[in-house]
Design a protein around this motif. Structure first.
Motif, PDB file in Angstrom:
ATOM      1  N   VAL A  98      40.618  35.855  37.161  1.00  0.00           N
ATOM      2  CA  VAL A  98      41.380  37.172  37.800  1.00  0.00           C
ATOM      3  C   VAL A  98      41.799  38.215  36.927  1.00  0.00           C
ATOM      4  O   VAL A  98      42.743  37.925  35.947  1.00  0.00           O
ATOM      5  N   ARG A 110      34.320  38.655  44.955  1.00  0.00           N
ATOM      6  CA  ARG A 110      35.785  38.230  44.506  1.00  0.00           C
ATOM      7  C   ARG A 110      36.380  39.371  43.678  1.00  0.00           C
ATOM      8  O   ARG A 110      36.097  39.914  42.906  1.00  0.00           O
ATOM      9  N   ASP A 146      35.756  40.215  50.555  1.00  0.00           N
ATOM     10  CA  ASP A 146      34.811  39.329  50.214  1.00  0.00           C
ATOM     11  C   ASP A 146      33.347  39.550  50.622  1.00  0.00           C
ATOM     12  O   ASP A 146      32.467  39.129  50.095  1.00  0.00           O
ATOM     13  N   ASN A 201      30.385  35.579  43.101  1.00  0.00           N
ATOM     14  CA  ASN A 201      30.541  33.922  43.404  1.00  0.00           C
ATOM     15  C   ASN A 201      29.222  33.336  44.093  1.00  0.00           C
ATOM     16  O   ASN A 201      29.339  33.210  45.164  1.00  0.00           O
ATOM     17  N   SER A 225      29.355  35.468  47.678  1.00  0.00           N
ATOM     18  CA  SER A 225      30.322  36.354  48.169  1.00  0.00           C
ATOM     19  C   SER A 225      31.023  37.053  46.936  1.00  0.00           C
ATOM     20  O   SER A 225      30.678  36.842  45.885  1.00  0.00           O
TER      21      SER A 225
END
Length: 404
Positions: free
Chosen positions: A75, A358, A297, A85, A356
């Motif tokens: 992050v 992030r 997402d 991801n 997806s």
């Protein structure tokens, strides 16, 4: 002679060390995929040779393959950092016109409003409407209107939700008469240039289940307006037969510029409780400058503006290939499609086999430093062993030459 085998082993071990060194050097490179050297034994061809009788002539690096495994996600908090991801690549339109594919999600916003990579590649995505609904499956560069404010929007409707107190006395018959300002509310509407137009609504009970509605525009006296009537059923709901005319609104900049505004009172009630406004909204707004970006997402890029509005600017596209090992690395964390990789297959984040996204995070390199250091020691020993075979062969030749 074992010189050939030893020399090929030295070359292969040196190439292996190059690959391992490249992995270690890029242990902190975002989106980097580790490589490995794959070896193949070599044999001399001979006519009518039976299996197992030919001596090997050494080894060769058959291929350097990349390992497209998932890296850890870190992050960062930056709005334009995006990690994948799962499966997929970003599609980039490079400055030279070629298409590249990357797992590096370190994006920036250039002066033209394009979302670009560190090498200047424009991030490709699907066009959407302002609500984020995809309009086409043809990808195009994602662009935001950073060069100037988004234009104002003229108010076309006002939606109100409130309760009129059924216990209120009939205004004209009250002693003293109930002023029409007792029950009222206001909202700010906007003209085509985004100028504010104060709109007031005042309510006066004129009979059982009947209320007059007075309007005010630009600070005018509501009592001077021509009222219209709201009728309620015995259950306290608005009578569908009530006629609610559109409100004529004039611009404060030029009173001759007028336009109609629809009044939506479908959720107005008359119950035996205090007058209360629970919702009062209109669909206009002033011009606004871009203030921030968000990516969800599903890859929807949402722009926020200083006037409180949010708009979808597109959806990030993801690309996959039948054979990812067939991709050709071009440097800078990019790959190019080849005949071996097959044609790119486009999709959206979270759909089908695509991963997806992030936002506010990056995918780390998938290099395992511990494993690479062990591999380096093994490759070093292999290099030494091959060098030893050459040294031993040299000693054998020296012994032969010294025979008398």
């Amino acid at each position: 002679m074992a010189f050939q085998q030893g020399l090929s082993g030295l070359n292969a071990s040196s190439r292996n060390l190059d690959v391992i060194g490249h992995n270690i050097a890029n242990a902190n490179t975002v989106g980097m995929k580790a490589s490995r050297a794959e070896f193949a034994e070599q044999y001399a061809s001979s006519i009518n040779a039976s299996g197992g009788t030919n001596s090997g002539i050494g080894v060769a690096v058959n291929s350097v393959s990349q390992m497209f495994t998932q890296g850890n996600i870190t992050v960062t908090g930056s709005d334009l950092d995006v990690a994948i991801n799962g499966k997929g690549f970003y599609e980039l339109s490079m400055p030279d016109g070629s298409m590249a594919y990357s797992r590096n999600g370190q994006f920036k916003l250039d002066r033209s409003g394009d979302i670009v990579s560190n090498l200047g590649g424009q991030l490709m995505g699907y066009p959407t409407d302002s609500e984020g609904n995809r309009l086409s499956f043809e990808t195009q560069p994602l662009n935001l209107p950073t060069g100037g404010p988004i234009p104002a929007r003229q108010t076309s409707s006002i939606e109100a939700e409130f309760n009129l107190d059924a216990r209120a006395v009939i205004g004209p018959s009250a002693i003293p008469p109930t002023p029409i300002s007792k029950y009222g509310t206001s909202v700010i509407a906007y003209d085509p240039q985004g100028l504010e137009i104060p709109v007031g609504l005042a309510f006066e009970k004129i009979g059982n289940n009947q209320w007059n509605v007075y309007t005010s525009v630009n600070g005018s006296d509501p009592a001077a307006s021509t009222p219209f009537v709201l009728n309620f059923t015995t259950s306290g709901q608005l009578d569908p037969s009530s006629v609610i005319p559109p409100l004529t609104v004039s611009s404060p900049n030029d009173p001759s510029v007028t336009f109609p505004v629809t009044l939506d009172f479908n959720n107005v009630t008359q119950f035996g409780t205090a007058f209360a406004v629970t919702n009062l909204a209109q669909d206009g707004y002033r011009p606004g400058e871009l203030t921030s970006l968000k990516i969800n997402d599903s890859g929807i890029v949402t722009a926020s503006y200083s006037n409180g509005q949010t708009r979808s600017a597109g959806q990030i596209a993801l690309i996959d290939f039948t054979n990812t090992q067939g991709l050709s690395p071009t440097g800078g964390g990019n790959w190019q499609a080849t005949f071996k990789s097959g044609e790119p297959v486009r999709g959206a984040p979270g759909e089908g086999n695509f991963g997806s996204l992030r936002a506010g995070a990056l995918e780390d390199s998938n290099v395992d430093l511990t494993a690479e250091l062990v591999n380096m020691m093994t490759a070093q020993r292999a290099y030494q062993a091959n060098a030893q075979t050459i040294k031993t062969q040299d000693q054998v030749l020296s012994t032969l030459l010294n025979l008398r």
